[in-house]
Design a protein around this motif. Sequence first.
Motif, PDB file in Angstrom:
ATOM      1  N   LEU A 150      30.523 -44.600   4.432  1.00 41.50           N
ATOM      2  CA  LEU A 150      30.096 -45.896   4.315  1.00 41.50           C
ATOM      3  C   LEU A 150      30.886 -46.984   4.421  1.00 41.50           C
ATOM      4  O   LEU A 150      30.764 -48.203   4.237  1.00 41.50           O
ATOM      5  N   VAL A 151      32.014 -46.639   5.057  1.00 39.93           N
ATOM      6  CA  VAL A 151      33.193 -47.691   5.159  1.00 39.93           C
ATOM      7  C   VAL A 151      32.924 -48.894   6.196  1.00 39.93           C
ATOM      8  O   VAL A 151      33.400 -49.953   6.275  1.00 39.93           O
ATOM      9  N   TRP A 152      31.930 -48.525   7.123  1.00 35.05           N
ATOM     10  CA  TRP A 152      31.608 -49.596   7.986  1.00 35.05           C
ATOM     11  C   TRP A 152      30.107 -49.828   7.916  1.00 35.05           C
ATOM     12  O   TRP A 152      29.258 -50.249   8.783  1.00 35.05           O
ATOM     13  N   GLU A 153      29.910 -49.610   6.625  1.00 35.08           N
ATOM     14  CA  GLU A 153      28.230 -50.140   6.404  1.00 35.08           C
ATOM     15  C   GLU A 153      27.060 -49.734   7.171  1.00 35.08           C
ATOM     16  O   GLU A 153      26.698 -50.482   7.886  1.00 35.08           O
ATOM     17  N   PRO A 154      26.964 -48.379   7.218  1.00 36.55           N
ATOM     18  CA  PRO A 154      25.928 -47.794   8.232  1.00 36.55           C
ATOM     19  C   PRO A 154      24.520 -48.313   7.690  1.00 36.55           C
ATOM     20  O   PRO A 154      24.293 -48.536   6.586  1.00 36.55           O
ATOM     21  N   GLU A 155      23.550 -48.341   8.755  1.00 32.59           N
ATOM     22  CA  GLU A 155      22.206 -48.778   8.537  1.00 32.59           C
ATOM     23  C   GLU A 155      21.498 -47.439   8.192  1.00 32.59           C
ATOM     24  O   GLU A 155      20.524 -47.429   7.431  1.00 32.59           O
ATOM     25  N   LEU A 156      22.172 -46.380   8.444  1.00 34.65           N
ATOM     26  CA  LEU A 156      21.401 -44.979   8.414  1.00 34.65           C
ATOM     27  C   LEU A 156      22.519 -43.956   8.046  1.00 34.65           C
ATOM     28  O   LEU A 156      23.524 -43.938   8.627  1.00 34.65           O
ATOM     29  N   LEU A 157      22.350 -43.268   6.872  1.00 33.43           N
ATOM     30  CA  LEU A 157      23.170 -42.211   6.593  1.00 33.43           C
ATOM     31  C   LEU A 157      22.433 -41.032   6.566  1.00 33.43           C
ATOM     32  O   LEU A 157      21.521 -40.550   5.888  1.00 33.43           O
ATOM     33  N   LEU A 158      22.842 -39.910   7.415  1.00 32.94           N
ATOM     34  CA  LEU A 158      22.455 -38.513   7.532  1.00 32.94           C
ATOM     35  C   LEU A 158      23.173 -37.525   6.971  1.00 32.94           C
ATOM     36  O   LEU A 158      24.504 -37.834   7.326  1.00 32.94           O
ATOM     37  N   ALA A 159      22.750 -37.039   5.732  1.00 29.99           N
ATOM     38  CA  ALA A 159      23.529 -36.241   4.890  1.00 29.99           C
ATOM     39  C   ALA A 159      22.910 -34.718   5.104  1.00 29.99           C
ATOM     40  O   ALA A 159      21.756 -34.393   4.573  1.00 29.99           O
ATOM     41  N   ASP A 160      23.736 -33.911   5.621  1.00 32.65           N
ATOM     42  CA  ASP A 160      23.379 -32.392   5.619  1.00 32.65           C
ATOM     43  C   ASP A 160      23.904 -31.626   4.595  1.00 32.65           C
ATOM     44  O   ASP A 160      25.055 -31.105   4.761  1.00 32.65           O
TER      45      ASP A 160
END
Length: 249
Positions: A150-160
């Motif tokens: 999250l440190v660079w403010e993602p627009e999309l987080l994919l969590a496996d």
Amino acid sequence: MAALAEQLSPAELDWPAVHLAALTRSFGDRTILDRLDLDIPAGQFVALLGHSGSGKSTLLRAIAGLDHDVTGSGEIRAPQRISVAFQDSRLLPWRRVLENVVLGTPIRGQEAAQRGRAALTEVGLSGRERAWPRELSGGEAQRAALARSLVWEPELLLADEPFGALDALTRIKMHTLLRELWERHRPSVLLVTHDVDEAIVLADRVLVLDHGRLSVDLTIDLPHPRTYRDPRVAEYREQLLVALGVKED
């Protein structure tokens, strides 16, 4: 690879955060994803269920652009800023926690350090910036991995399956943390999990992947925070277990 993959900003264009059309992925003669279609609106929290080998991780890798070793076709549109969180924290043992958090980000120097410290504070690891990964518990390591995501403010987080290796109590705490971070930052999230309850408690939409296609697309219409004891959670659980071919005694 014949797939068309474009890096686009859904905030600037009238498109969903993720758009997949006729997405196909194959390993040799085996088709893993079979002309799959999916749209994920900006800011939506989605969980993906399916049996082992159903293609969940393949789907995430395709969206992230990490599946260069497979045969594929179809259309992929995704945001510019994507972060990926895995089951293990993947912290580099020879770098301290803060260095791990900011590693690979496009920012440098003092700004990177400031953002890294702020991210660690958000996940409850303030004061652990100079710790070595070996000094962290499993839960702390996953908190550091979330901070890195999250440190660079993602627009999309994919969590496996990011919590699959944690004990039950730590996993529940991480559920609360992830949901709080999502509400604060509002990235789109696609969470792969084998845990039906985890999907229902965290996500606002649950998908079931079966034989390369999406067999279920279920909206979870419950307020947050949610608990496993809520009888309405049990109703959604039953629907999803039936879709997965599992019967409860």
